[in-house]
Scaffold this active site. Structure first.
Site, PDB file in Angstrom:
ATOM      1  N   GLU A 262       0.873  -1.215  -0.005  1.00 34.88           N
ATOM      2  CA  GLU A 262      -0.154   0.134  -0.092  1.00 34.88           C
ATOM      3  C   GLU A 262       0.727   1.383   0.073  1.00 34.88           C
ATOM      4  OE1 GLU A 262      -3.106   0.079  -0.278  1.00 34.88           O
ATOM      5  OE2 GLU A 262      -3.240  -2.127  -0.443  1.00 34.88           O
TER       6      GLU A 262
ATOM      7  N   HIS B  97       2.141   2.072  -3.398  1.00 35.11           N
ATOM      8  CA  HIS B  97       1.034   2.800  -4.297  1.00 35.11           C
ATOM      9  C   HIS B  97       1.339   4.336  -3.963  1.00 35.11           C
ATOM     10  CE1 HIS B  97      -1.156  -0.420  -6.062  1.00 35.11           C
ATOM     11  NE2 HIS B  97      -1.661  -0.778  -5.122  1.00 35.11           N
TER      12      HIS B  97
ATOM     13  N   ASP C 137       3.766  -4.230  -5.701  1.00 40.32           N
ATOM     14  CA  ASP C 137       4.683  -5.247  -5.407  1.00 40.32           C
ATOM     15  C   ASP C 137       6.022  -5.312  -5.368  1.00 40.32           C
ATOM     16  OD1 ASP C 137       1.986  -6.537  -5.033  1.00 40.32           O
ATOM     17  OD2 ASP C 137       1.991  -7.926  -6.966  1.00 40.32           O
TER      18      ASP C 137
HETATM   19 ZN   LIG Z   1      -2.590  -2.703  -4.786  1.00 41.15          ZN
END
Ligand SMILES: [Zn+2]
Length: 418
Positions: free
Chosen positions: A282, A285, A363
């Protein structure tokens, strides 16, 4: 010879039917693909699900697909009925007759129509929650919570929608031909304010948020936030289990008001190292500015939409096709809102490919920050197992509908040598 209005009707019906056909076709392809792979767990995913769980995931996928087919068809029937039965111009005349021609009465017409169009899908939503999700053990919602959710959402759409539409219509009166540009700026400002206030004013209407209790998990996550330079005011636990066993994580707010939110179901499902990996994803992101980029894309789409409204509201043939006789922008606002989906549907693969790119990047970020890919891979496997995710979607189907790469794709990317 076709009149211009007949031409509009022909184009609109073609667009609606084309989307319907492609959607049903995709469901059919996906179903065949899942059934063809249903006899055993796909190679390489044996560690994700045992045979019995895999069979349940196939049943769940097929049951959801069947229900979705009904939903797709119902939406098309409602849309066609609403567009061509004459109910919209009748409602518009009735609203203006009763409340006058102010921006507020037009905004009232828009809000009531939007709400009314959503009602026919309620029975299917109910069935999905209390039969389908129930059957597979996901449902945690009580009928009381379900009804209260609907009532709160309705009140919110009135409280937020009414002034927003009134604002747009007032801008039309005030700004003249270039109103769409000004309205765009207004809507963006309102969106931004809502984005800031939602964690305080809107989310608590639906869920409880408690600080993550002191302990090793909290320390570990705070250390990760510090290590990555991610400013956050705190970590909160949301009672996702109030409605469903499905789980998630996200953050709200900006700057030093940012809060990390973990579903209680997520904390229950994952170990500390896996939760750390999910949070690292997260944070990825955030670091790669994915939220900002997606907001930019939606702002551009909004601008195009508003320009379209401005242009169409000046075309007599467009209004005539749907039975409107008015100078007002309100019907065009409604029609573009109703028909936007039949055009934006085709953008799905494009928008999803952008979103998938973001997932791969997040990721990779998590892997770099944690120093290995194992905890994230483990977390993704557990979540796919717990959610009975479809491990073998048809490639076309996932292109159109999946904002995330499949488990297999993510594992491959994570374990590939960098
Ligand atoms: Zn995601």
């Amino acid at each position: 010879m076709l009149s211009a209005s007949d031409g509009v009707i022909l184009v609109v019906v073609t667009l609606i039917v084309a989307k319907w056909g492609v959607q049903l076709g995709l469901e059919w392809l996906n179903r065949r693909h899942v059934v063809a792979h249903s006899d055993r767990v796909p190679a390489g995913l044996e560690a994700v699900m045992d045979e019995e769980t895999y069979r349940r995931s196939v049943d769940y996928t097929l049951a959801k697909g069947r229900l979705r087919q009904w939903g797709i068809t119902l939406d098309v029937a409602v849309l066609l009925a609403v567009l061509f039965s004459g109910v919209l111009p009748w409602g518009f005349r009735t609203a203006l007759g009763a409340w006058g021609e102010s921006v507020w009465s037009m905004a009232g017409f828009l809000v009531i129509t939007m709400i009314a169009i959503g009602l026919p899908s309620w029975p299917l939503d109910w069935y999905e929650q209390f039969h389908l999700e129930q059957r597979f053990g996901f449902n945690k919602t009580t009928p009381r919570v379900w009804v209260l959710d609907r009532v709160k959402s309705l009140l919110l759409s009135v409280v937020l929608g009414l002034p927003l539409f009134a604002l747009i219509l007032a801008v039309v009166n005030w700004a003249g031909a270039a109103w769409w540009l000004w309205a765009w700026v207004c809507v963006l400002v309102v969106q931004f304010i809502l984005f800031l206030l939602a964690p305080v004013l809107i989310l608590p209407l639906f869920n409880r948020f408690d600080p993550l209790p002191e302990g090793s998990l909290r320390e570990r996550l705070l250390r990760l936030a510090e290590r990555t330079g991610f400013q956050a005011k705190g970590i909160q636990v949301m009672d996702g289990s109030k409605r469903s066993k499905h789980s998630n994580a996200f953050f709200t707010g900006i700057g030093r008001f940012r809060k990390i939110v973990l579903f209680d179901t997520l904390i229950e499902a994952l170990q500390e190292s896996e939760l750390e990996a999910v949070l690292a994803h997260e944070i990825g992101h955030y670091k790669k500015r994915h939220v900002t980029k997606m907001m930019l894309v939606s702002a551009i789409l909004l601008l195009v939409g508003l320009y379209l409204v401005a242009w169409l509201s000046k075309q007599a043939w467009f209004y005539a096709a749907f039975g409107f006789q008015t100078e007002s922008v309100a019907p065009a606002l409604l029609l573009v809102g109703l028909l936007g989906g039949v055009i934006s549907f085709w953008l799905g693969p494009l928008l999803n490919s952008l979103s998938r790119r973001h997932e791969y990047q997040a990721d990779a970020y998590a892997k770099a920050v944690i120093g290995e890919s194992a905890p994230l891979v483990q977390a993704l496997r557990k979540l796919n197992e717990q959610n009975l995710s479809n491990l073998t979607p048809h490639p076309f189907y996932s292109r159109f509908y999946y904002s995330h790469p499949t488990l297999q794709e993510r594992e491959q990317a994570l374990t590939a040598a960098t």
